[in-house]
Design a protein around this motif. Structure first.
Motif, mmCIF file in Angstrom:
data_model
loop_
_atom_site.group_PDB
_atom_site.id
_atom_site.type_symbol
_atom_site.label_atom_id
_atom_site.label_comp_id
_atom_site.label_asym_id
_atom_site.label_seq_id
_atom_site.Cartn_x
_atom_site.Cartn_y
_atom_site.Cartn_z
ATOM 1 N N HIS A 81 1.784 2.583 -20.596
ATOM 2 C CA HIS A 81 1.572 1.112 -20.889
ATOM 3 C C HIS A 81 0.966 0.566 -22.254
ATOM 4 O O HIS A 81 0.775 1.554 -23.129
ATOM 5 C CB HIS A 81 0.586 0.314 -19.953
ATOM 6 C CG HIS A 81 0.699 0.542 -18.675
ATOM 7 N ND1 HIS A 81 0.635 1.525 -17.952
ATOM 8 C CD2 HIS A 81 1.412 -0.518 -17.809
ATOM 9 C CE1 HIS A 81 0.967 1.572 -16.645
ATOM 10 N NE2 HIS A 81 1.553 -0.058 -16.642
ATOM 11 N N LEU A 82 1.562 -0.542 -22.522
ATOM 12 C CA LEU A 82 1.108 -0.907 -24.178
ATOM 13 C C LEU A 82 0.189 -2.209 -24.211
ATOM 14 O O LEU A 82 0.191 -2.940 -23.288
ATOM 15 C CB LEU A 82 2.329 -1.327 -24.798
ATOM 16 C CG LEU A 82 3.769 -0.364 -24.751
ATOM 17 C CD1 LEU A 82 4.926 -1.264 -25.336
ATOM 18 C CD2 LEU A 82 3.235 0.778 -25.605
ATOM 19 N N THR A 83 -0.525 -2.161 -25.277
ATOM 20 C CA THR A 83 -1.400 -3.474 -25.198
ATOM 21 C C THR A 83 -0.537 -4.737 -25.755
ATOM 22 O O THR A 83 0.484 -4.337 -26.267
ATOM 23 C CB THR A 83 -2.456 -3.062 -26.247
ATOM 24 O OG1 THR A 83 -1.831 -2.827 -27.662
ATOM 25 C CG2 THR A 83 -3.478 -1.789 -26.128
ATOM 26 N N THR A 84 -1.006 -5.811 -25.534
ATOM 27 C CA THR A 84 -0.373 -6.984 -26.099
ATOM 28 C C THR A 84 0.087 -6.938 -27.255
ATOM 29 O O THR A 84 1.194 -7.225 -27.753
ATOM 30 C CB THR A 84 -1.248 -8.295 -25.957
ATOM 31 O OG1 THR A 84 -1.676 -8.102 -24.458
ATOM 32 C CG2 THR A 84 -0.378 -9.450 -25.895
ATOM 33 N N ASP A 85 -0.698 -6.368 -28.482
ATOM 34 C CA ASP A 85 -0.307 -6.272 -29.580
ATOM 35 C C ASP A 85 0.837 -5.277 -30.053
ATOM 36 O O ASP A 85 1.776 -5.514 -30.658
ATOM 37 C CB ASP A 85 -1.729 -5.773 -30.645
ATOM 38 C CG ASP A 85 -2.533 -6.989 -30.643
ATOM 39 O OD1 ASP A 85 -2.414 -8.051 -30.543
ATOM 40 O OD2 ASP A 85 -3.820 -6.402 -30.896
ATOM 41 N N GLU A 86 0.452 -4.248 -29.162
ATOM 42 C CA GLU A 86 1.673 -3.160 -29.329
ATOM 43 C C GLU A 86 3.093 -3.844 -28.584
ATOM 44 O O GLU A 86 4.133 -3.731 -29.470
ATOM 45 C CB GLU A 86 1.219 -1.932 -28.790
ATOM 46 C CG GLU A 86 0.215 -1.303 -29.136
ATOM 47 C CD GLU A 86 -0.371 -0.051 -28.255
ATOM 48 O OE1 GLU A 86 -0.849 0.797 -28.978
ATOM 49 O OE2 GLU A 86 -0.285 -0.204 -27.149
ATOM 50 N N LYS B 52 -3.863 -6.586 -15.665
ATOM 51 C CA LYS B 52 -4.974 -7.125 -16.271
ATOM 52 C C LYS B 52 -6.048 -6.322 -15.938
ATOM 53 O O LYS B 52 -6.601 -5.919 -14.774
ATOM 54 C CB LYS B 52 -5.275 -8.690 -15.516
ATOM 55 C CG LYS B 52 -6.356 -9.317 -16.357
ATOM 56 C CD LYS B 52 -6.275 -11.048 -15.989
ATOM 57 C CE LYS B 52 -7.347 -11.570 -16.699
ATOM 58 N NZ LYS B 52 -7.518 -13.010 -16.379
ATOM 59 N N ARG C 237 0.683 -13.969 -24.963
ATOM 60 C CA ARG C 237 -0.470 -14.366 -24.370
ATOM 61 C C ARG C 237 -0.489 -15.786 -23.838
ATOM 62 O O ARG C 237 -0.594 -16.298 -22.683
ATOM 63 C CB ARG C 237 -1.754 -14.389 -25.264
ATOM 64 C CG ARG C 237 -2.263 -13.096 -25.536
ATOM 65 C CD ARG C 237 -3.496 -13.078 -26.405
ATOM 66 N NE ARG C 237 -3.866 -11.831 -26.848
ATOM 67 C CZ ARG C 237 -3.623 -11.356 -28.155
ATOM 68 N NH1 ARG C 237 -3.027 -12.256 -29.038
ATOM 69 N NH2 ARG C 237 -3.967 -10.161 -28.430
ATOM 70 N N LEU D 83 -2.211 -4.860 -20.027
ATOM 71 C CA LEU D 83 -1.605 -3.790 -20.351
ATOM 72 C C LEU D 83 -0.169 -3.873 -19.794
ATOM 73 O O LEU D 83 0.304 -4.391 -18.667
ATOM 74 C CB LEU D 83 -2.113 -2.657 -19.730
ATOM 75 C CG LEU D 83 -3.396 -1.651 -20.299
ATOM 76 C CD1 LEU D 83 -3.776 -0.561 -19.462
ATOM 77 C CD2 LEU D 83 -3.105 -1.573 -21.675
ATOM 78 N N TRP D 84 0.973 -3.913 -20.525
ATOM 79 C CA TRP D 84 2.339 -4.051 -20.355
ATOM 80 C C TRP D 84 3.010 -2.667 -20.015
ATOM 81 O O TRP D 84 2.882 -2.009 -20.905
ATOM 82 C CB TRP D 84 2.673 -4.906 -21.647
ATOM 83 C CG TRP D 84 2.177 -6.204 -21.854
ATOM 84 C CD1 TRP D 84 0.988 -6.451 -22.619
ATOM 85 C CD2 TRP D 84 2.732 -7.491 -21.416
ATOM 86 N NE1 TRP D 84 0.881 -7.784 -22.401
ATOM 87 C CE2 TRP D 84 1.809 -8.411 -21.948
ATOM 88 C CE3 TRP D 84 3.700 -8.100 -20.505
ATOM 89 C CZ2 TRP D 84 1.821 -9.715 -21.638
ATOM 90 C CZ3 TRP D 84 3.594 -9.342 -20.370
ATOM 91 C CH2 TRP D 84 2.846 -10.205 -20.737
ATOM 92 N N LYS E 105 -2.575 4.943 -20.270
ATOM 93 C CA LYS E 105 -2.378 4.088 -21.459
ATOM 94 C C LYS E 105 -0.876 4.635 -22.095
ATOM 95 O O LYS E 105 -0.435 4.035 -22.663
ATOM 96 C CB LYS E 105 -3.421 4.484 -22.313
ATOM 97 C CG LYS E 105 -4.676 3.694 -22.027
ATOM 98 C CD LYS E 105 -5.674 4.264 -23.259
ATOM 99 C CE LYS E 105 -6.870 3.113 -22.869
ATOM 100 N NZ LYS E 105 -7.997 3.525 -24.010
ATOM 101 N N ARG F 27 -8.449 -7.592 -20.786
ATOM 102 C CA ARG F 27 -7.149 -7.206 -21.581
ATOM 103 C C ARG F 27 -5.980 -6.946 -20.592
ATOM 104 O O ARG F 27 -6.204 -6.505 -19.499
ATOM 105 C CB ARG F 27 -7.572 -5.925 -22.239
ATOM 106 C CG ARG F 27 -8.340 -5.980 -23.407
ATOM 107 C CD ARG F 27 -8.475 -4.835 -24.080
ATOM 108 N NE ARG F 27 -9.833 -5.256 -25.231
ATOM 109 C CZ ARG F 27 -9.775 -4.340 -26.191
ATOM 110 N NH1 ARG F 27 -9.360 -3.270 -26.565
ATOM 111 N NH2 ARG F 27 -10.792 -4.594 -27.129
#
Length: 99
Positions: free
Chosen positions: A44-49, A78, A62, A85-86, A41, A83
């Protein structure tokens, strides 16, 4: 009357589905998995972050991912819960490419 002394024992937990016994020790694989997840984590970043760092809507990311499988060649991981993670270093690469 003297009370009998007992040494503390590490209890074991029996898996309800597997029937295997697991000891409650720090070397337990679930602790290692949690540590690996927290390390993943941090890289990596979430889509929102990711969207916030780029100054755009998360829905834009998305949509682009659903159309092309990436966002300007950045491919997310994925997760089993669907979810994304970028990679955190991709934010820097995209910002440098724009300037």
């Amino acid at each position: 009357m003297a009370m009998p002394t007992t040494s503390p024992k590490v209890k074991s937990v029996t898996g309800s589905l597997t029937g295997q016994s697991h000891s409650l020790k720090p070397e337990n694989s679930s602790l290692a998995a949690k540590a690996a997840l927290s390390t993943a984590k941090s890289r990596h970043l979430t889509t929102d972050e990711f969207a916030k760092e780029l100054g755009m809507s998360a829905q834009t990311l998305r949509k682009r991912y659903s159309q092309t499988g990436s966002y300007f060649s950045v491919r997310p991981i994925k997760l089993p819960n669907r979810r994304l993670l970028w990679p955190a270093d991709a934010v820097l690469q995209l910002i440098r490419a724009c300037h």
